[in-house]
Design a protein around this motif. Structure first.
Motif, PDB file in Angstrom:
ATOM      1  N   ASN A  97      -5.158  18.342  82.736  1.00 49.52           N
ATOM      2  CA  ASN A  97      -4.929  19.706  82.276  1.00 49.52           C
ATOM      3  C   ASN A  97      -3.529  20.174  82.675  1.00 49.52           C
ATOM      4  O   ASN A  97      -2.826  20.781  81.888  1.00 49.52           O
ATOM      5  CB  ASN A  97      -5.997  20.645  82.839  1.00 49.52           C
ATOM      6  N   SER A  98      -3.105  19.875  83.875  1.00 49.23           N
ATOM      7  CA  SER A  98      -1.760  20.242  84.326  1.00 49.23           C
ATOM      8  C   SER A  98      -0.713  19.535  83.493  1.00 49.23           C
ATOM      9  O   SER A  98       0.294  20.116  83.115  1.00 49.23           O
ATOM     10  CB  SER A  98      -1.563  19.869  85.796  1.00 49.23           C
ATOM     11  N   PHE A  99      -0.943  18.265  83.177  1.00 47.58           N
ATOM     12  CA  PHE A  99       0.003  17.502  82.381  1.00 47.58           C
ATOM     13  C   PHE A  99       0.106  18.088  80.978  1.00 47.58           C
ATOM     14  O   PHE A  99       1.190  18.257  80.446  1.00 47.58           O
ATOM     15  CB  PHE A  99      -0.424  16.030  82.317  1.00 47.58           C
ATOM     16  N   LEU A 100      -1.027  18.450  80.387  1.00 43.88           N
ATOM     17  CA  LEU A 100      -1.010  18.997  79.042  1.00 43.88           C
ATOM     18  C   LEU A 100      -0.272  20.320  78.979  1.00 43.88           C
ATOM     19  O   LEU A 100       0.384  20.630  77.996  1.00 43.88           O
ATOM     20  CB  LEU A 100      -2.440  19.153  78.510  1.00 43.88           C
ATOM     21  N   VAL A 101      -0.354  21.109  80.004  1.00 49.98           N
ATOM     22  CA  VAL A 101       0.367  22.375  80.034  1.00 49.98           C
ATOM     23  C   VAL A 101       1.867  22.116  80.068  1.00 49.98           C
ATOM     24  O   VAL A 101       2.648  22.837  79.482  1.00 49.98           O
ATOM     25  CB  VAL A 101      -0.079  23.232  81.242  1.00 49.98           C
ATOM     26  N   LEU A 102       2.286  21.047  80.723  1.00 49.29           N
ATOM     27  CA  LEU A 102       3.708  20.736  80.850  1.00 49.29           C
ATOM     28  C   LEU A 102       4.296  20.143  79.584  1.00 49.29           C
ATOM     29  O   LEU A 102       5.498  20.191  79.386  1.00 49.29           O
ATOM     30  CB  LEU A 102       3.929  19.767  82.017  1.00 49.29           C
ATOM     31  N   VAL A 103       3.462  19.568  78.714  1.00 54.53           N
ATOM     32  CA  VAL A 103       3.976  18.907  77.523  1.00 54.53           C
ATOM     33  C   VAL A 103       4.018  19.898  76.365  1.00 54.53           C
ATOM     34  O   VAL A 103       3.216  19.860  75.459  1.00 54.53           O
ATOM     35  CB  VAL A 103       3.133  17.661  77.160  1.00 54.53           C
ATOM     36  N   VAL A 104       4.917  20.820  76.452  1.00 61.50           N
ATOM     37  CA  VAL A 104       5.264  21.727  75.369  1.00 61.50           C
ATOM     38  C   VAL A 104       6.771  21.930  75.464  1.00 61.50           C
ATOM     39  O   VAL A 104       7.360  21.744  76.526  1.00 61.50           O
ATOM     40  CB  VAL A 104       4.523  23.095  75.463  1.00 61.50           C
ATOM     41  N   PRO A 105       7.390  22.280  74.356  1.00 64.39           N
ATOM     42  CA  PRO A 105       8.845  22.476  74.423  1.00 64.39           C
ATOM     43  C   PRO A 105       9.245  23.552  75.420  1.00 64.39           C
ATOM     44  O   PRO A 105       8.553  24.559  75.571  1.00 64.39           O
ATOM     45  CB  PRO A 105       9.186  22.911  72.987  1.00 64.39           C
ATOM     46  N   ASP A 106      10.355  23.312  76.099  1.00 64.73           N
ATOM     47  CA  ASP A 106      10.912  24.326  77.000  1.00 64.73           C
ATOM     48  C   ASP A 106      11.510  25.472  76.191  1.00 64.73           C
ATOM     49  O   ASP A 106      11.342  26.634  76.524  1.00 64.73           O
ATOM     50  CB  ASP A 106      12.004  23.723  77.882  1.00 64.73           C
ATOM     51  N   GLU A 107      12.250  25.090  75.146  1.00 66.81           N
ATOM     52  CA  GLU A 107      12.890  26.072  74.272  1.00 66.81           C
ATOM     53  C   GLU A 107      12.804  25.587  72.838  1.00 66.81           C
ATOM     54  O   GLU A 107      12.884  24.393  72.569  1.00 66.81           O
ATOM     55  CB  GLU A 107      14.357  26.273  74.653  1.00 66.81           C
ATOM     56  N   ILE A 108      12.658  26.553  71.932  1.00 68.97           N
ATOM     57  CA  ILE A 108      12.634  26.255  70.501  1.00 68.97           C
ATOM     58  C   ILE A 108      13.645  27.177  69.829  1.00 68.97           C
ATOM     59  O   ILE A 108      13.557  28.405  69.940  1.00 68.97           O
ATOM     60  CB  ILE A 108      11.232  26.477  69.894  1.00 68.97           C
ATOM     61  N   TYR A 109      14.611  26.579  69.150  1.00 69.25           N
ATOM     62  CA  TYR A 109      15.598  27.334  68.390  1.00 69.25           C
ATOM     63  C   TYR A 109      15.184  27.305  66.924  1.00 69.25           C
ATOM     64  O   TYR A 109      14.943  26.229  66.366  1.00 69.25           O
ATOM     65  CB  TYR A 109      16.981  26.692  68.508  1.00 69.25           C
ATOM     66  N   LEU A 110      15.127  28.478  66.311  1.00 67.14           N
ATOM     67  CA  LEU A 110      14.774  28.586  64.903  1.00 67.14           C
ATOM     68  C   LEU A 110      15.952  29.185  64.141  1.00 67.14           C
ATOM     69  O   LEU A 110      16.351  30.323  64.396  1.00 67.14           O
ATOM     70  CB  LEU A 110      13.538  29.476  64.719  1.00 67.14           C
ATOM     71  N   PHE A 111      16.505  28.403  63.225  1.00 67.33           N
ATOM     72  CA  PHE A 111      17.643  28.829  62.409  1.00 67.33           C
ATOM     73  C   PHE A 111      17.250  28.844  60.942  1.00 67.33           C
ATOM     74  O   PHE A 111      16.440  28.031  60.501  1.00 67.33           O
ATOM     75  CB  PHE A 111      18.821  27.839  62.552  1.00 67.33           C
ATOM     76  N   ARG A 112      17.871  29.723  60.228  1.00 69.18           N
ATOM     77  CA  ARG A 112      17.811  29.648  58.778  1.00 69.18           C
ATOM     78  C   ARG A 112      18.965  28.742  58.361  1.00 69.18           C
ATOM     79  O   ARG A 112      20.004  28.682  59.038  1.00 69.18           O
ATOM     80  CB  ARG A 112      18.024  31.041  58.177  1.00 69.18           C
ATOM     81  N   HIS A 113      18.818  28.047  57.244  1.00 68.55           N
ATOM     82  CA  HIS A 113      19.921  27.207  56.761  1.00 68.55           C
ATOM     83  C   HIS A 113      21.180  28.048  56.582  1.00 68.55           C
ATOM     84  O   HIS A 113      21.125  29.274  56.455  1.00 68.55           O
ATOM     85  CB  HIS A 113      19.541  26.509  55.451  1.00 68.55           C
TER      86      HIS A 113
ATOM     87  N   GLU B 283      21.099  36.986  54.916  1.00 64.03           N
ATOM     88  CA  GLU B 283      21.233  36.910  56.376  1.00 64.03           C
ATOM     89  C   GLU B 283      21.284  35.447  56.834  1.00 64.03           C
ATOM     90  O   GLU B 283      20.311  34.719  56.686  1.00 64.03           O
ATOM     91  CB  GLU B 283      20.016  37.610  56.997  1.00 64.03           C
ATOM     92  N   PHE B 284      22.418  35.038  57.393  1.00 66.03           N
ATOM     93  CA  PHE B 284      22.583  33.647  57.820  1.00 66.03           C
ATOM     94  C   PHE B 284      22.907  33.507  59.305  1.00 66.03           C
ATOM     95  O   PHE B 284      22.791  32.418  59.858  1.00 66.03           O
ATOM     96  CB  PHE B 284      23.683  32.963  57.004  1.00 66.03           C
ATOM     97  N   SER B 285      23.330  34.581  59.957  1.00 60.75           N
ATOM     98  CA  SER B 285      23.774  34.462  61.348  1.00 60.75           C
ATOM     99  C   SER B 285      22.656  34.721  62.362  1.00 60.75           C
ATOM    100  O   SER B 285      22.807  34.399  63.527  1.00 60.75           O
ATOM    101  CB  SER B 285      24.946  35.401  61.621  1.00 60.75           C
TER     102      SER B 285
ATOM    103  N   GLU C 231      15.879  37.467  69.683  1.00 60.61           N
ATOM    104  CA  GLU C 231      16.712  37.338  68.491  1.00 60.61           C
ATOM    105  C   GLU C 231      18.172  37.348  68.896  1.00 60.61           C
ATOM    106  O   GLU C 231      18.572  38.089  69.781  1.00 60.61           O
ATOM    107  CB  GLU C 231      16.427  38.488  67.530  1.00 60.61           C
ATOM    108  N   HIS C 232      18.942  36.506  68.209  1.00 66.22           N
ATOM    109  CA  HIS C 232      20.383  36.406  68.478  1.00 66.22           C
ATOM    110  C   HIS C 232      21.154  36.408  67.172  1.00 66.22           C
ATOM    111  O   HIS C 232      20.590  36.146  66.122  1.00 66.22           O
ATOM    112  CB  HIS C 232      20.688  35.101  69.242  1.00 66.22           C
ATOM    113  N   LYS C 233      22.441  36.663  67.268  1.00 64.11           N
ATOM    114  CA  LYS C 233      23.349  36.569  66.125  1.00 64.11           C
ATOM    115  C   LYS C 233      24.462  35.604  66.478  1.00 64.11           C
ATOM    116  O   LYS C 233      25.023  35.651  67.560  1.00 64.11           O
ATOM    117  CB  LYS C 233      23.971  37.931  65.805  1.00 64.11           C
ATOM    118  N   MET C 234      24.754  34.709  65.551  1.00 65.58           N
ATOM    119  CA  MET C 234      25.881  33.810  65.735  1.00 65.58           C
ATOM    120  C   MET C 234      27.166  34.610  65.545  1.00 65.58           C
ATOM    121  O   MET C 234      27.226  35.493  64.701  1.00 65.58           O
ATOM    122  CB  MET C 234      25.850  32.699  64.678  1.00 65.58           C
TER     123      MET C 234
END
Length: 169
Positions: free
Chosen positions: A19-35, A142-144, A164-167
């Motif tokens: 159970n501890s291992f499964l909790v650790l196996v997820v992404p630390d960070e996920i970046y989502l960009f539009r093309h 919106e692209f940035s 949320e961020h802006k490039m």
């Protein structure tokens, strides 16, 4: 009786460890960009401005040594992901933008840093699915704007907080 107690203790320890291992196996960070910016037409290429923006994504993410890169299977998203793929020497994995709940489940099996290149309609929806927060839709022009999802403070869930961020390029 003694062997049953030892066996039970061992099983409980194993379940706790897994159970501890499964909790650790997820992404630390996920970046989502539009093309990036695109030309006109059905399944268009990136414009010159879009190609430049896509190349600048590397400067935003170069602090990482390894990433997972995902893109929908359209020219503009694949072309937006290409500079990242070349910089990190990582393949671009494609996903079905019409199946975001299944894609969310696939992402949550990864670890490290994940980058997803999507569309104005799918990127906010994926951010909402991963964070359980209400996300403002993106306009077609919106692209940035992009989203950075980080693990929630409660490490026993697969939920993320979203920023949320802006490039600036």
């Amino acid at each position: 009786m003694k062997y049953k107690r030892i066996l039970l203790t061992g099983v409980i320890s194993l379940v706790t460890l897994l159970n501890s291992f499964l909790v650790l196996v997820v992404p630390d960070e996920i970046y989502l960009f539009r093309h990036s910016e695109k030309l006109a037409g059905k399944n268009p290429d990136l414009s010159d401005a879009g190609k430049l923006r896509a190349s600048h994504l590397v400067t935003l993410l170069k602090k990482y040594k390894k990433v997972h890169i995902y893109s929908s299977n359209y020219k503009r998203t694949l072309q937006s992901a290409k500079p990242l793929s070349e910089h990190f020497n990582e393949q671009i994995s494609t996903y079905d933008a019409r199946e975001l709940p299944a894609f969310k489940d696939e992402l949550l099996k990864l670890n490290g840093v994940v980058i997803v290149i999507g569309h104005s309609n799918t990127t906010p929806r994926l951010a909402a699915l991963l964070s359980n927060e209400t996300i403002t839709p993106m306009s077609e022009s919106e692209f940035s704007r992009y989203f950075l999802l980080s693990k929630s403070v409660n490490q026993n869930t697969n939920e993320y907080s979203v920023a949320e961020h802006k490039m600036n390029f």
